[in-house]
Write a protein that holds these residues in place. Structure first.
Motif, PDB file in Angstrom:
ATOM      1  N   UNK A 122       0.820  -1.230   0.000  1.00 44.69           N
ATOM      2  CA  UNK A 122       0.000   0.000   0.000  1.00 44.69           C
ATOM      3  C   UNK A 122       0.851   1.278   0.000  1.00 44.69           C
ATOM      4  N   UNK A 123       1.927   1.283   0.774  1.00 45.23           N
ATOM      5  CA  UNK A 123       2.803   2.460   0.831  1.00 45.23           C
ATOM      6  C   UNK A 123       3.567   2.628  -0.480  1.00 45.23           C
ATOM      7  N   UNK A 124       4.055   1.548  -1.037  1.00 47.43           N
ATOM      8  CA  UNK A 124       4.804   1.632  -2.294  1.00 47.43           C
ATOM      9  C   UNK A 124       3.919   2.149  -3.433  1.00 47.43           C
ATOM     10  N   UNK A 125       2.697   1.671  -3.506  1.00 45.05           N
ATOM     11  CA  UNK A 125       1.770   2.147  -4.547  1.00 45.05           C
ATOM     12  C   UNK A 125       1.401   3.613  -4.307  1.00 45.05           C
ATOM     13  N   UNK A 126       1.251   3.984  -3.035  1.00 40.99           N
ATOM     14  CA  UNK A 126       0.942   5.374  -2.697  1.00 40.99           C
ATOM     15  C   UNK A 126       2.091   6.284  -3.118  1.00 40.99           C
ATOM     16  N   UNK A 127       3.307   5.867  -2.810  1.00 45.96           N
ATOM     17  CA  UNK A 127       4.490   6.653  -3.172  1.00 45.96           C
ATOM     18  C   UNK A 127       4.567   6.857  -4.685  1.00 45.96           C
ATOM     19  N   UNK A 128       4.305   5.783  -5.438  1.00 46.52           N
ATOM     20  CA  UNK A 128       4.354   5.857  -6.892  1.00 46.52           C
ATOM     21  C   UNK A 128       3.267   6.795  -7.426  1.00 46.52           C
ATOM     22  N   UNK A 129       2.070   6.701  -6.854  1.00 47.75           N
ATOM     23  CA  UNK A 129       0.962   7.542  -7.306  1.00 47.75           C
ATOM     24  C   UNK A 129       1.236   9.013  -6.993  1.00 47.75           C
ATOM     25  N   UNK A 130       1.732   9.298  -5.779  1.00 47.12           N
ATOM     26  CA  UNK A 130       2.030  10.682  -5.402  1.00 47.12           C
ATOM     27  C   UNK A 130       3.090  11.291  -6.320  1.00 47.12           C
ATOM     28  N   UNK A 131       4.036  10.476  -6.753  1.00 44.68           N
ATOM     29  CA  UNK A 131       5.105  10.964  -7.630  1.00 44.68           C
ATOM     30  C   UNK A 131       4.550  11.444  -8.972  1.00 44.68           C
ATOM     31  N   UNK A 132       3.384  10.944  -9.365  1.00 43.58           N
ATOM     32  CA  UNK A 132       2.770  11.322 -10.638  1.00 43.58           C
ATOM     33  C   UNK A 132       1.843  12.526 -10.485  1.00 43.58           C
ATOM     34  N   UNK A 133       1.613  12.953  -9.244  1.00 48.14           N
ATOM     35  CA  UNK A 133       0.659  14.028  -8.980  1.00 48.14           C
ATOM     36  C   UNK A 133       1.368  15.370  -8.818  1.00 48.14           C
ATOM     37  N   UNK A 134       0.599  16.451  -8.942  1.00 48.72           N
ATOM     38  CA  UNK A 134       1.120  17.801  -8.747  1.00 48.72           C
ATOM     39  C   UNK A 134       1.080  18.157  -7.259  1.00 48.72           C
ATOM     40  N   UNK A 135       1.970  19.044  -6.841  1.00 50.53           N
ATOM     41  CA  UNK A 135       1.964  19.527  -5.468  1.00 50.53           C
ATOM     42  C   UNK A 135       0.615  20.122  -5.106  1.00 50.53           C
ATOM     43  N   UNK A 136       0.083  19.757  -3.937  1.00 53.29           N
ATOM     44  CA  UNK A 136      -1.193  20.281  -3.481  1.00 53.29           C
ATOM     45  C   UNK A 136      -2.384  19.406  -3.832  1.00 53.29           C
ATOM     46  N   UNK A 137      -2.205  18.464  -4.745  1.00 54.83           N
ATOM     47  CA  UNK A 137      -3.310  17.568  -5.081  1.00 54.83           C
ATOM     48  C   UNK A 137      -3.541  16.572  -3.945  1.00 54.83           C
ATOM     49  N   UNK A 138      -4.762  16.058  -3.870  1.00 56.84           N
ATOM     50  CA  UNK A 138      -5.138  15.146  -2.784  1.00 56.84           C
ATOM     51  C   UNK A 138      -5.369  13.746  -3.335  1.00 56.84           C
TER      52      UNK A 138
END
Length: 80
Positions: free
Chosen positions: A20-36
């Motif tokens: 769950x943490x690894x997938x979260x880290x990967x997803x956050x890396x694709x997102x813009x700062x401030x996105x939820x």
């Protein structure tokens, strides 16, 4: 319970630590700062894992709640 607006949802049900943490880290890396990011997980260690992850990475843990046997987390991507 108020609903938090989110930009992306990640289904981490049935995944065991550390996935769950690894997938979260990967997803956050694709997102813009401030996105939820909304994450739904079933791993019983998730609450501690997500708290520690956010402290270590500087992302904001906006909400962590248990709904039945699922955990729902809202994280705000840190500004780069």
């Amino acid at each position: 319970m108020s609903t938090i607006e989110f930009d992306v949802e990640l289904d981490a049900r049935q995944l065991s630590c550390p996935l769950p943490i690894l997938r979260t880290k990967k997803m956050l890396a694709q997102m813009q700062g401030g996105q939820v990011l909304k994450v739904v997980a079933t791993d019983k260690k998730s609450p501690d894992d997500f708290t520690d992850f956010c402290k270590q990475t500087g992302n904001d843990l906006l909400s962590a709640a248990q709904q039945g046997d699922e955990f729902v987390f809202y994280l705000r991507r840190r500004q780069i």
